[in-house]
Design a protein around this motif. Sequence first.
Motif, short mmCIF file in Angstrom:
data_model
loop_
_atom_site.label_atom_id
_atom_site.label_comp_id
_atom_site.label_asym_id
_atom_site.label_seq_id
_atom_site.Cartn_x
_atom_site.Cartn_y
_atom_site.Cartn_z
N ALA A 114 49.41 41.83 41.44
CA ALA A 114 48.95 42.03 42.82
C ALA A 114 47.85 43.09 42.86
CB ALA A 114 50.12 42.43 43.71
N ARG A 115 48.01 44.13 42.07
CA ARG A 115 46.98 45.17 42.03
C ARG A 115 45.64 44.60 41.56
NH1 ARG A 115 44.13 47.90 38.80
NH2 ARG A 115 45.04 46.90 36.95
N GLN A 116 45.67 43.74 40.57
CA GLN A 116 44.42 43.15 40.07
C GLN A 116 43.78 42.24 41.11
OE1 GLN A 116 44.35 42.10 35.68
NE2 GLN A 116 46.55 42.41 35.91
N PHE A 117 44.58 41.46 41.82
CA PHE A 117 44.01 40.60 42.86
C PHE A 117 43.47 41.43 44.02
CE2 PHE A 117 46.95 37.34 40.95
CZ PHE A 117 45.93 36.53 40.47
N ARG A 118 44.16 42.52 44.35
CA ARG A 118 43.69 43.40 45.43
C ARG A 118 42.32 43.98 45.06
NH1 ARG A 118 47.85 45.94 45.86
NH2 ARG A 118 48.63 45.15 47.86
N ILE A 139 41.07 18.73 44.11
CA ILE A 139 40.19 18.99 45.27
C ILE A 139 38.87 19.58 44.82
CG2 ILE A 139 39.94 20.46 47.30
CD1 ILE A 139 42.99 20.03 47.74
N LEU A 140 38.89 20.57 43.94
CA LEU A 140 37.66 21.19 43.47
C LEU A 140 36.80 20.20 42.69
CD1 LEU A 140 39.04 24.66 42.35
CD2 LEU A 140 37.70 24.16 44.39
N CYS A 141 37.46 19.35 41.90
CA CYS A 141 36.72 18.35 41.13
C CYS A 141 36.04 17.35 42.06
CB CYS A 141 37.68 17.64 40.17
SG CYS A 141 36.88 16.45 39.08
N GLU A 142 36.79 16.83 43.03
CA GLU A 142 36.22 15.85 43.96
C GLU A 142 35.13 16.48 44.82
OE1 GLU A 142 39.25 13.97 46.25
OE2 GLU A 142 40.26 13.11 44.50
N GLY A 143 35.27 17.77 45.13
CA GLY A 143 34.27 18.46 45.94
C GLY A 143 33.12 19.00 45.13
N HIS A 144 33.16 18.82 43.82
CA HIS A 144 32.12 19.27 42.90
C HIS A 144 31.84 20.76 43.06
CE1 HIS A 144 31.18 14.84 43.54
NE2 HIS A 144 31.62 14.94 42.31
N ILE A 145 32.93 21.52 43.15
CA ILE A 145 32.84 22.97 43.15
C ILE A 145 33.18 23.45 41.74
CG2 ILE A 145 33.90 25.10 44.00
CD1 ILE A 145 34.24 23.81 46.69
N PRO A 146 32.30 24.20 41.10
CA PRO A 146 32.55 24.63 39.71
C PRO A 146 33.80 25.50 39.62
CG PRO A 146 30.26 24.99 40.36
CD PRO A 146 31.00 24.65 41.60
N TYR A 147 34.75 25.08 38.76
CA TYR A 147 36.00 25.85 38.68
C TYR A 147 36.45 26.02 37.24
CZ TYR A 147 39.30 22.02 37.57
OH TYR A 147 40.00 21.02 36.95
N GLY A 148 37.28 27.03 37.05
CA GLY A 148 37.95 27.30 35.78
C GLY A 148 39.39 27.65 36.06
N VAL A 149 40.10 28.13 35.04
CA VAL A 149 41.51 28.48 35.17
C VAL A 149 41.74 29.85 34.56
CG1 VAL A 149 43.88 27.88 34.52
CG2 VAL A 149 42.26 26.06 35.13
N VAL A 150 42.45 30.72 35.29
CA VAL A 150 42.94 31.97 34.72
C VAL A 150 44.46 31.95 34.81
CG1 VAL A 150 40.87 33.31 35.26
CG2 VAL A 150 42.75 33.22 36.92
N THR A 151 45.12 32.74 33.99
CA THR A 151 46.58 32.72 33.93
C THR A 151 47.12 34.15 34.00
OG1 THR A 151 46.83 32.99 31.53
CG2 THR A 151 46.35 30.76 32.34
N ASN A 152 48.44 34.24 33.98
CA ASN A 152 49.07 35.55 34.05
C ASN A 152 48.86 36.38 32.78
OD1 ASN A 152 51.12 33.21 33.63
ND2 ASN A 152 52.05 34.88 32.50
N ILE A 153 48.26 35.82 31.72
CA ILE A 153 48.00 36.63 30.53
C ILE A 153 46.52 36.92 30.30
CG2 ILE A 153 50.08 35.75 29.41
CD1 ILE A 153 48.16 34.29 27.43
N ASN A 154 45.63 36.38 31.15
CA ASN A 154 44.20 36.68 30.95
C ASN A 154 43.50 36.96 32.29
OD1 ASN A 154 44.14 34.08 31.94
ND2 ASN A 154 42.97 33.20 30.25
N LEU A 155 44.16 37.75 33.13
CA LEU A 155 43.58 38.08 34.43
C LEU A 155 42.32 38.92 34.31
CD1 LEU A 155 46.59 38.71 36.85
CD2 LEU A 155 44.77 37.02 37.07
N ASP A 156 42.07 39.48 33.13
CA ASP A 156 40.82 40.22 32.94
C ASP A 156 39.61 39.31 33.10
OD1 ASP A 156 41.89 39.06 30.44
OD2 ASP A 156 40.05 39.83 29.56
N GLN A 157 39.81 37.98 33.00
CA GLN A 157 38.70 37.04 33.15
C GLN A 157 38.32 36.80 34.60
OE1 GLN A 157 39.48 33.48 30.84
NE2 GLN A 157 39.98 34.65 29.01
N LEU A 158 39.06 37.39 35.55
CA LEU A 158 38.70 37.24 36.96
C LEU A 158 37.27 37.67 37.25
CD1 LEU A 158 41.78 38.41 39.08
CD2 LEU A 158 40.70 36.15 39.09
N LYS A 159 36.78 38.63 36.48
CA LYS A 159 35.43 39.15 36.73
C LYS A 159 34.35 38.10 36.56
CE LYS A 159 35.03 40.99 31.99
NZ LYS A 159 36.41 40.66 31.57
N SER A 160 34.69 36.97 35.93
CA SER A 160 33.70 35.91 35.72
C SER A 160 33.57 34.99 36.94
CB SER A 160 34.08 35.06 34.50
OG SER A 160 34.14 35.85 33.33
#
Length: 725
Positions: A466-470, A428-449
Amino acid sequence: MNRRTFNKLIALGGVEMASSAEPIAVSSNSPAEHPAAWPDQTYRRFSIDTHVPDWDPQLLGKFDPAEYVGHIAHAGFQSMLQYTNSHVGLCLWRTKVGRMHANMKDRDFFGGVVEQCRQHGIHPLAYFSVIFDNWNFERHPDWRILGADGNNARLQGRYGVVCPNSPYRDYVLACVQEIVGNYGIEGIFFDMAFWPDVCYCTHCTARFWREHNAELPRVVDWHDPTWRTFQKARQGWLLEFAQTVTNTVKKIRPITVNHQYSTIFHNWHLGVPLQMTEACDYVGGDFYGGPAQQSLVCKAYYGLTQHRPFEFHTSRTHNPTDHVMMKPAEELRTESMVATLHGAGLLLVDYINADGTLNPQVYEAFKKLNGQRAVFEPFLGGELLADVAIYYDKNSMYNPQENGVHITKLQNVDRCPHREAVVGAARILCEGHIPYGVVTNINLDQLKSYRAVILPNVLELTDEQARQFRAFVEGGGTLYASGPTSLDRHHEGGARFLLEDVLGVRYKGEVGNNRINYLTPKSAELGKAVSPQDHVSYPGVMMQGEPASGSEVLATVTLPFVRPDLGTVIGSHFAAIHSNPPALNPGTDPAVVVHGFGRGRTIWMAAPMESQAEAVNTRLILYLLRREIPGPFWFEADTHPAVEVTLFHQAQARRMVVGLLSMQQQVPPLPVDATVRVQLPSGRSPSRVVRAPDLQSIPFKKIGPYVQFPIGPFDTFTMALVEYQ
């Protein structure tokens, strides 16, 4: 199951450089030339499958290192991953540890290739197959991986597998010491670092008892602490094995090491943790599901690799069991350009003939392909810019419908709802041309990007996650969560959403049936987004929630007019004989809820609508994301939905690199064009826009926060550079 077959099942896959007006000439990599630095500037990588036994003197009997490497050099490859052994288990180097391939006679196949690579300016690398080893499987019955139902199936197949908890690991380390200590290689790749079966051998049984004082469980039960401990142990054992191998290599010589990492999107069964990247200098692995799959993999690899460029592998054939049928040139070009689109290395794989020769015509085709790729290499690297992150949780990679099933009775282990939703969100993001990346359960520190994150049907979520997403939302981010995401089924006060305060929804249970339910727009604008449909169907149960005060309900759950399991030929108690149409009055349970939390916003979906590949689902998700994510995005693009766009920032060169790849399924692809808008770093103004690689000027203009420019018709791949001052 071999390394390619399991990836077919998943078919959903830097360094700053100065610009150059001169295209790269693909040549023979003669010694007079200075090869691109390994691995930082090496993008054209190569390997040749050599899983050949020695029972017949003709097998590999005509192997000639000079002719062999000559073809590779002629095709313009920069590195060669040469087999030292294979799944057969026979050694292709001079060894005192294993058994040499009988048809080597007095020759050193591996050493000859290394020498020839050096003469042609090609980086020599070693391939080593672990766990899949027929010779040791036959020679050491006690080393065999023992499935819950025994080894009869393995004995009837072609692949013998041995356990890394057995003395086999000592054999591997001894081989590594010979290969790395005796040959001038620059890197080594360990293939097949995964559990092909859940192992119940004496070595695993004893180790689990020693470490956890428990018997190995045989029922797959994600609510059972012992089963979860066993799965965690399997992952830990594999990681420890890989790290031991890597450390052994590094003590001998400081060359690059990586392990097969294609299992990233595979289910729990293979037991590979995302932390396997800790044993790899860079990540890489085999992917054969086509460009859309490979593109998603590249996004995940970008965030997980320790060093760039990362790489992905693919072969010249569609089917791993087909030795000769080459993919159409246009298709192979599209797949290779997925790597270019993401600044990655592509390791292309060929197959050796039974007698050890190669097909010269294939290498003429490879030469043309490498020439098309090489001209873009001076412009690769930089920081991948994206606004939205898809969250991938390796611990959610199981089928909840098979919970509580004996391990010998599993039938649909690879049906992972979380992966289906991740893949759907990426599409969906690709077809909508919305810039996206991937984060995982071991690199949630990259959410700040990122400014937004999608949590697609996440079955597992810890309190810490959950605390990090909050905190992410509280700080101004946008969060989209679907289905059971953040559901804590073991809460002492009853099941609840860990993020209920963030999402503005309290968990009440499930609603509907497992065949068909409906999302009914309540908001007029949402209704327009999904028009002409007045409902959007979902083939499964939905979450039942209670919206909190201040939340806005944009859609509700509507059940079928009649339960789908009711109604038979006698009595005709159904609403329509073929289908299960929605009730005439919309339901009241919320299906879409938006909510403000802190400085951020959230979107809650009662079901993972992103997992359904329908055009209306795409419009639904894109409407919600664009409604709740404040603009502008890093880029916008008016072009065909099959075109994927990426944007890299090369701050040192003061430019943005825009890549466009047409991933049309029909070949040859039809030419497409585009209008692209790129946001520059704050305070910067554009100086020029040029096409790569020829650096021809492209007219541009300022449109609000964007630099807008046209991209003329292209068939597969094109690139533009937006320079600023």
